[in-house]
Scaffold this active site. Structure first.
Site, mmCIF file in Angstrom:
data_model
loop_
_atom_site.group_PDB
_atom_site.id
_atom_site.type_symbol
_atom_site.label_atom_id
_atom_site.label_comp_id
_atom_site.label_asym_id
_atom_site.label_seq_id
_atom_site.Cartn_x
_atom_site.Cartn_y
_atom_site.Cartn_z
ATOM 1 N N SER A 70 0.832 -1.204 0.000
ATOM 2 C CA SER A 70 0.000 0.000 0.000
ATOM 3 C C SER A 70 0.867 1.255 0.000
ATOM 4 C CB SER A 70 -0.886 0.035 1.244
ATOM 5 O OG SER A 70 -1.627 -1.153 1.346
HETATM 6 N N1 SAH Z 1 -0.418 -4.719 4.159
HETATM 7 C C1 SAH Z 1 0.130 -5.187 2.922
HETATM 8 C C2 SAH Z 1 -0.897 -5.076 1.817
HETATM 9 C C3 SAH Z 1 -0.804 -6.236 0.918
HETATM 10 S S1 SAH Z 1 -2.040 -6.355 -0.318
HETATM 11 C C4 SAH Z 1 1.410 -4.456 2.565
HETATM 12 O O1 SAH Z 1 1.614 -3.328 2.978
HETATM 13 O O2 SAH Z 1 2.214 -5.061 1.833
HETATM 14 C C5 SAH Z 1 -3.262 -7.320 0.492
HETATM 15 C C6 SAH Z 1 -2.874 -8.710 0.878
HETATM 16 O O3 SAH Z 1 -4.052 -9.345 1.407
HETATM 17 C C7 SAH Z 1 -2.395 -9.599 -0.254
HETATM 18 O O4 SAH Z 1 -1.122 -10.072 0.039
HETATM 19 C C8 SAH Z 1 -3.436 -10.721 -0.317
HETATM 20 O O5 SAH Z 1 -2.893 -11.985 -0.640
HETATM 21 C C9 SAH Z 1 -3.982 -10.711 1.113
HETATM 22 N N2 SAH Z 1 -5.310 -11.307 1.280
HETATM 23 C C10 SAH Z 1 -6.397 -11.207 0.489
HETATM 24 N N3 SAH Z 1 -7.439 -11.897 1.008
HETATM 25 C C11 SAH Z 1 -6.988 -12.449 2.183
HETATM 26 C C12 SAH Z 1 -7.571 -13.282 3.180
HETATM 27 N N4 SAH Z 1 -8.851 -13.691 3.121
HETATM 28 N N5 SAH Z 1 -6.816 -13.655 4.234
HETATM 29 C C13 SAH Z 1 -5.518 -13.266 4.338
HETATM 30 N N6 SAH Z 1 -4.913 -12.492 3.429
HETATM 31 C C14 SAH Z 1 -5.621 -12.079 2.355
#
Ligand code: SAH
Length: 222
Positions: A70
């Site tokens: 993000s």
């Molecule tokens: N906080 C992270 C954002 C990553 S993008 C950062 O700063 O890098 C969002 C992430 O949520 C992705 O890696 C995706 O695989 C994960 N995601 C999506 N659905 C999910 C779920 N049901 N449970 C756990 N992770 C999930």
């Protein structure tokens, strides 16, 4: 070598990070504890080396598996909203991704639980977080949309993927007085803040438009 990468030079140096901090202040981030955490955590070590010169721009960047880290403003905003000026004791993050938001949370909360459905991403985040010697974080390869009932209730829950609706199990794992920050929507997403005011009462506030990858069901092992 590892430390050289953590310390950074040029576009990955502390000076560049301080410019990011100035921009966050200009964008309206006021919580000093959040700003201090973001000053301390080197964002460039969470992205591939080829992209690290862009790590302090206010953009989201690819982290593999079709997922993104993000943008700094969103990380700051969500952390500030979650904290609401208080020290957090136990936080759940859904969507570890590269672990950057997790690292920031580890500086403002006593204990952080983070859940990622894509196992290889979680393993990479684990390596990075270990390099930074952050020890108050527990990582799980699980479907975070059902939360982590065994470890709740949490006084903060942060979801970093967009949900089509607010998962009931996450509401139930929120402590009374706790806060959840979650992007909601499919095409048009809005950041929501949910406060649990009593056993059966929740106050929802709709905040600003955001753009997150979707919250998906199930676990991906490879
Ligand atoms: N906080 C992270 C954002 C990553 S993008 C950062 O700063 O890098 C969002 C992430 O949520 C992705 O890696 C995706 O695989 C994960 N995601 C999506 N659905 C999910 C779920 N049901 N449970 C756990 N992770 C999930």
């Amino acid at each position: 070598m590892v430390n050289k990468r953590i310390d950074g030079i040029g576009m990955t140096s502390q000076r560049t990070r301080e410019r990011m901090l100035m921009r966050l202040r200009e964008q309206g981030i006021r919580d000093e504890m959040t700003l201090a955490a973001m000053s301390e955590i080197p964002r460039h070590v969470f992205v591939d080396e080829a992209l690290s010169i862009r790590a302090y721009e206010d953009v989201s960047l690819p982290i593999g598996f079709g997922q993104t880290i993000s943008q700094p403003y969103i990380v700051a905003k969500m952390t500030e909203l979650l904290r609401a000026g208080k020290t957090l004791t136990k936080v759940l993050e859904v969507g570890t991704g590269c672990g950057y938001q997790t690292a920031v949370l580890s500086k403002v909360a006593q204990e952080v639980y983070t859940v990622e459905r894509i196992r290889p991403l979680l393993m990479k985040a684990l390596t990075t977080l270990r390099q930074l010697k952050l020890s108050n974080i527990k990582l799980e390869n699980a479907d975070g949309s059902i939360g982590l009932a065994d470890f709740g209730p949490f006084d903060g829950i942060i979801v970093t993927a967009a949900a089509s609706h607010i998962p009931e199990s996450l509401m139930q794992q929120l402590a009374i007085g706790g806060r959840m920050v979650i992007p909601v929507g499919v095409d048009d997403q809005l950041l929501h803040l949910i406060e649990r005011t009593s056993e059966d009462q929740f106050v929802t506030t709709k905040l600003e438009p955001v753009k997150f990858v979707p919250l998906l069901n199930g676990v991906k092992k490879d």
